[in-house]
Write a protein that holds these residues in place. Structure first.
Motif, short mmCIF file in Angstrom:
data_model
loop_
_atom_site.label_atom_id
_atom_site.label_comp_id
_atom_site.label_asym_id
_atom_site.label_seq_id
_atom_site.Cartn_x
_atom_site.Cartn_y
_atom_site.Cartn_z
N GLY A 139 3.38 154.92 2.05
CA GLY A 139 3.17 154.95 3.49
C GLY A 139 1.72 154.74 3.86
O GLY A 139 0.90 154.38 3.03
N THR A 152 7.38 160.99 16.67
CA THR A 152 7.89 161.24 15.33
C THR A 152 9.33 160.75 15.25
O THR A 152 10.11 160.96 16.18
CB THR A 152 7.81 162.74 15.00
OG1 THR A 152 6.46 163.16 15.10
CG2 THR A 152 8.34 163.05 13.61
N ARG A 170 9.16 154.70 9.05
CA ARG A 170 9.50 155.75 10.01
C ARG A 170 8.28 156.60 10.23
O ARG A 170 7.60 157.00 9.26
CB ARG A 170 10.64 156.61 9.45
CG ARG A 170 11.08 157.74 10.40
CD ARG A 170 12.06 158.67 9.70
NE ARG A 170 11.49 159.33 8.53
CZ ARG A 170 10.67 160.39 8.57
NH1 ARG A 170 10.31 160.90 9.72
NH2 ARG A 170 10.22 160.92 7.46
N ALA A 203 6.36 159.72 10.47
CA ALA A 203 6.59 161.06 9.93
C ALA A 203 5.87 162.13 10.74
O ALA A 203 6.35 163.25 10.84
CB ALA A 203 6.16 161.11 8.47
N TRP A 204 4.71 161.79 11.29
CA TRP A 204 3.94 162.75 12.07
C TRP A 204 3.01 162.01 13.03
O TRP A 204 2.67 160.85 12.80
CB TRP A 204 3.14 163.71 11.19
CG TRP A 204 2.18 163.01 10.25
CD1 TRP A 204 2.42 162.61 8.97
CD2 TRP A 204 0.83 162.62 10.55
NE1 TRP A 204 1.31 161.99 8.45
CE2 TRP A 204 0.32 161.98 9.40
CE3 TRP A 204 0.01 162.73 11.66
CZ2 TRP A 204 -0.97 161.47 9.34
CZ3 TRP A 204 -1.28 162.21 11.60
CH2 TRP A 204 -1.75 161.60 10.45
N CYS A 225 3.14 157.19 8.62
CA CYS A 225 4.49 156.68 8.49
C CYS A 225 4.86 156.50 7.02
O CYS A 225 4.00 156.32 6.16
CB CYS A 225 4.68 155.40 9.27
SG CYS A 225 3.72 154.01 8.70
N GLU A 226 6.15 156.57 6.78
CA GLU A 226 6.72 156.44 5.44
C GLU A 226 7.46 155.11 5.37
O GLU A 226 8.30 154.81 6.22
CB GLU A 226 7.69 157.60 5.21
CG GLU A 226 8.45 157.51 3.94
CD GLU A 226 9.50 158.62 3.82
OE1 GLU A 226 9.95 158.83 2.69
OE2 GLU A 226 9.85 159.25 4.83
#
Length: 105
Positions: free
Chosen positions: A38, A49, A66, A68-69, A77-78
């Motif tokens: 990520g 998020t 996606r 993540a925070w 993001c991941e």
């Protein structure tokens, strides 16, 4: 009783509708650091998020990710599929003039 279509200065009448749609938009991001899994980046667009995005990365890689925070304008993001060592090297070796962007879905 059915609602009447709204009429304004448009060529066609409007008809009331309440449903969800999908808007895609491109936004420039500044990548701060990255790993095969990520990245951390900054943008001027407020992101939530869980938002799914397609990233076009320096070095020619593209990845779905996606969020993540989010902390202010910075987010992490991941990737849905990790970067290969070659893709990660291409991202890290990119110049500051490379223009990564994300399409938020």
């Amino acid at each position: 009783m059915a609602s009447k279509p709204l009429i304004d200065n448009r060529r066609e009448p409007r008809i009331p509708a309440e449903c969800r749609g999908l808007a895609r938009l491109a936004v420039s991001i500044e990548i701060l650091d990255a790993s095969a899994a990520g990245l951390r980046a900054r943008t001027t667009l407020p992101l939530a998020t869980g938002t799914l995005m397609k990233l076009s990365l320096p070095g020619g890689s593209e990845r779905h990710a996606r969020i993540a925070w989010v902390e202010g304008a910075t987010f992490g993001c991941e990737f849905m599929k990790p970067l290969t060592p070659r893709e990660l090297r291409g991202l890290v070796d990119a110049t500051a003039n490379a223009a990564p962007y994300a399409i938020c879905e």
